[in-house]
Design an enzyme around this catalytic site. Structure first.
Site, mmCIF file in Angstrom:
data_model
loop_
_atom_site.group_PDB
_atom_site.id
_atom_site.type_symbol
_atom_site.label_atom_id
_atom_site.label_comp_id
_atom_site.label_asym_id
_atom_site.label_seq_id
_atom_site.Cartn_x
_atom_site.Cartn_y
_atom_site.Cartn_z
ATOM 1 N N ALA A 1 0.847 -1.208 0.000
ATOM 2 C CA ALA A 1 0.000 0.000 0.000
ATOM 3 C C ALA A 1 0.878 1.253 0.000
ATOM 4 C CB ALA A 1 -0.928 -0.015 1.212
ATOM 5 N N ASP B 1 -0.775 -4.404 3.680
ATOM 6 C CA ASP B 1 0.628 -3.976 3.836
ATOM 7 C C ASP B 1 1.099 -4.395 5.217
ATOM 8 O OD1 ASP B 1 2.316 -1.505 2.164
ATOM 9 O OD2 ASP B 1 3.067 -2.126 4.131
ATOM 10 N N ARG C 1 13.397 1.694 -6.027
ATOM 11 C CA ARG C 1 14.770 2.160 -6.259
ATOM 12 C C ARG C 1 15.020 3.540 -5.665
ATOM 13 N NH1 ARG C 1 16.512 2.000 -12.392
ATOM 14 N NH2 ARG C 1 14.330 2.267 -12.935
ATOM 15 N N ARG D 1 17.308 -1.634 -11.025
ATOM 16 C CA ARG D 1 16.210 -2.493 -10.562
ATOM 17 C C ARG D 1 16.781 -3.786 -9.976
ATOM 18 N NH1 ARG D 1 14.229 -0.425 -15.494
ATOM 19 N NH2 ARG D 1 12.378 0.874 -15.245
ATOM 20 N N ASN E 1 13.597 -8.019 -2.280
ATOM 21 C CA ASN E 1 12.256 -8.250 -2.810
ATOM 22 C C ASN E 1 11.943 -9.727 -3.045
ATOM 23 O OD1 ASN E 1 11.712 -5.584 -2.571
ATOM 24 N ND2 ASN E 1 11.887 -5.070 -4.745
ATOM 25 N N ILE F 1 4.136 -6.135 -9.956
ATOM 26 C CA ILE F 1 4.792 -4.892 -10.395
ATOM 27 C C ILE F 1 6.173 -4.747 -9.745
ATOM 28 C CG2 ILE F 1 4.560 -2.370 -10.567
ATOM 29 C CD1 ILE F 1 1.607 -2.559 -10.417
ATOM 30 N N ASN G 1 9.888 -4.865 -8.629
ATOM 31 C CA ASN G 1 11.123 -5.036 -9.400
ATOM 32 C C ASN G 1 12.184 -5.838 -8.644
ATOM 33 O OD1 ASN G 1 10.911 -3.742 -11.976
ATOM 34 N ND2 ASN G 1 10.629 -1.808 -10.891
ATOM 35 N N ARG H 1 5.360 4.945 -22.163
ATOM 36 C CA ARG H 1 6.433 5.961 -22.167
ATOM 37 C C ARG H 1 6.874 6.252 -23.597
ATOM 38 N NH1 ARG H 1 9.314 3.420 -16.815
ATOM 39 N NH2 ARG H 1 8.311 4.840 -15.337
ATOM 40 N N HIS I 1 12.131 -5.897 -18.442
ATOM 41 C CA HIS I 1 11.879 -4.524 -18.009
ATOM 42 C C HIS I 1 13.187 -4.003 -17.433
ATOM 43 C CE1 HIS I 1 9.695 -1.100 -16.622
ATOM 44 N NE2 HIS I 1 9.745 -1.401 -15.346
HETATM 45 N N1 APR Z 1 4.343 -7.553 2.531
HETATM 46 C C1 APR Z 1 3.513 -6.547 2.223
HETATM 47 N N2 APR Z 1 3.937 -5.290 1.977
HETATM 48 C C2 APR Z 1 5.249 -5.059 2.080
HETATM 49 C C3 APR Z 1 6.184 -6.063 2.405
HETATM 50 C C4 APR Z 1 5.675 -7.369 2.646
HETATM 51 N N3 APR Z 1 6.484 -8.379 2.959
HETATM 52 N N4 APR Z 1 7.420 -5.500 2.404
HETATM 53 C C5 APR Z 1 7.271 -4.208 2.097
HETATM 54 N N5 APR Z 1 5.963 -3.928 1.905
HETATM 55 C C6 APR Z 1 5.318 -2.651 1.563
HETATM 56 C C7 APR Z 1 5.967 -1.442 2.229
HETATM 57 O O1 APR Z 1 5.545 -1.319 3.577
HETATM 58 C C8 APR Z 1 5.472 -0.301 1.333
HETATM 59 O O2 APR Z 1 4.289 0.298 1.844
HETATM 60 O O3 APR Z 1 5.432 -2.391 0.183
HETATM 61 C C9 APR Z 1 5.169 -1.006 -0.003
HETATM 62 C C10 APR Z 1 6.023 -0.500 -1.155
HETATM 63 O O4 APR Z 1 5.661 0.806 -1.382
HETATM 64 P P1 APR Z 1 6.710 1.941 -1.813
HETATM 65 O O5 APR Z 1 7.946 1.821 -0.976
HETATM 66 O O6 APR Z 1 5.988 3.231 -1.826
HETATM 67 O O7 APR Z 1 7.117 1.488 -3.303
HETATM 68 P P2 APR Z 1 6.322 1.742 -4.673
HETATM 69 O O8 APR Z 1 6.789 3.013 -5.278
HETATM 70 O O9 APR Z 1 4.878 1.533 -4.459
HETATM 71 O O10 APR Z 1 6.952 0.566 -5.566
HETATM 72 C C11 APR Z 1 6.754 -0.796 -5.222
HETATM 73 O O11 APR Z 1 7.043 -1.540 -7.481
HETATM 74 O O12 APR Z 1 7.810 -0.440 -9.390
HETATM 75 C C12 APR Z 1 8.124 -1.307 -8.343
HETATM 76 O O13 APR Z 1 10.477 -0.886 -8.050
HETATM 77 C C13 APR Z 1 9.206 -0.729 -7.477
HETATM 78 O O14 APR Z 1 9.659 -2.757 -6.335
HETATM 79 C C14 APR Z 1 9.011 -1.508 -6.214
HETATM 80 C C15 APR Z 1 7.507 -1.717 -6.163
#
Ligand code: APR
Length: 320
Positions: free
Chosen positions: A11, A34, A83, A89, A96, A119, A121, A152, A176
């Site tokens: 989230a 989340d 990132r 990535r 991840n 989604i 990476n 894009r 990607h």
């Molecule tokens: N289970 C559930 N949620 C998790 C876990 C987990 N084990 N580990 C981390 N998270 C949550 C984090 O708490 C965070 O709220 O995943 C969320 C990731 O959100 P952001 O850090 O805002 O990242 P975002 O920009 O949404 O990108 C997410 O998509 O494009 C790809 O490279 C990017 O890998 C990244 C992913």
């Protein structure tokens, strides 16, 4: 008929944007999952409170409990870390991969019939790992990358030609990453292929090459500007396009990271290819014939993805 249920695993920036788009487009009810306490609940409530003004009835719920995603029709996975400037990535792989394990198990136990769009990476390796960890059928697990990369490319082309983005189609294959393969001969303005537009003097080969490179670097360009995270509006919109094609059985022909079982000469491997997405999930991988040059670029891209998959197997023995 009950509204479809859409589970968003993660989230953060993309997850929150996805939830907002699902509600605005009235695609279904949303469960935001989340591990960060309060984040999914806060975003769900905030978006729900925009409902009266926007006029949508979607229900939104935030949770830390996988039981709440029970029987979801679609799961979109963004859990993990994004990132930071200077990171590729691929640097995200170790962290991840562990996240994909817990997410895969959570989906398998609670929403085994869902259409899953990854989604997180590095995309092509993470979607492969997510399918392995979840054990869901390969045609129900795919990754979002090609729709974004093509969007894009289309955006940059529409600026170059000063025409509506609606009339620009683009075709991007491969992983990607920096090795993705924008196919200019299959990219058009209202059906006129890009090489013809060069001949017609609409642009030059040099300018076109620069646009292709900018497309390849599209994610890094945003990371460099934002400094604290990566792109989220366009990635979320792209995944919604895929989810909508599934939920409404639109049978859109969209490029996405799909499991290839013989197509493009690949066996048991996820990479960006053209697919048809309908009620059955990934209903078809459209196996097109590549020119010699395109094949070289595609092979290069596939090899980069293969390297990441091998690295995953090295980190987690259960994947070997
Ligand atoms: N289970 C559930 N949620 C998790 C876990 C987990 N084990 N580990 C981390 N998270 C949550 C984090 O708490 C965070 O709220 O995943 C969320 C990731 O959100 P952001 O850090 O805002 O990242 P975002 O920009 O949404 O990108 C997410 O998509 O494009 C790809 O490279 C990017 O890998 C990244 C992913």
């Amino acid at each position: 008929m009950a509204r479809p249920k859409i589970a968003l695993i993660g989230a953060g920036q993309i997850g929150g944007t996805l939830a907002h788009l699902v509600a605005l487009k009235e695609l279904g009810d949303v469960v935001l999952f989340d591990i960060a306490e309060g984040t999914p609940e806060g975003k769900a409530l905030d978006i729900a409170e925009s409902g009266p003004s926007e006029g949508f009835d979607a229900r939104l719920k935030g949770t830390q409990d996988y039981a709440d995603i029970a029987d979801a029709d679609v799961c979109i996975v963004t859990a993990g870390v994004p990132r930071k400037p200077g990171m590729s990535r691929d640097d995200l792989l170790g962290i991840n991969l562990k996240v994909m394990k817990s997410v895969g198990e959570g989906i398998a136990a609670n929403a085994p019939d869902a259409f899953v769009i990854c989604i997180t990476n590095p995309l092509d390796a993470m979607v492969w790992a997510l399918q392995q960890f979840s054990g869901l059928p390969t045609h129900k697990v795919c990754g979002m990358a090609g729709v974004l990369d093509s969007a894009r490319f289309r955006h940059f082309l529409s600026l170059e030609f000063d025409v509506s983005m609606k009339d620009v189609t683009a075709f991007v294959l491969g992983g990607h990453g920096d090795t993705m393969v924008p196919l200019t001969r299959y990219s058009t303005v209202a059906g006129i292929p890009l090489p013809d537009l060069v001949k017609m003097g609409w642009t030059t080969q040099d300018k076109l090459d620069a646009i292709v490179q900018r497309t390849r670097d599209g994610g890094a360009e945003i990371v460099g500007l934002l400094k604290t995270g990566s792109a989220f509006y366009a990635p979320a919109t792209s995944a919604i396009e895929m989810a909508e094609s599934y939920l409404k059985d639109q049978r859109r022909l969209l490029p996405c990271a799909a499991y290839c079982d013989g197509e493009f000469g690949l066996n048991g491997f996820y990479v960006g290819v053209p697919t048809i997405i309908g009620a059955g999930g990934i209903e078809k991988v459209v196996d097109i014939k590549l020119s010699k040059d395109e094949q070289v670029m595609f092979d290069n891209s596939v090899n980069a993805v293969k390297g990441l998959v091998e690295a995953c197997k090295g980190i987690d023995e259960s994947l070997a």
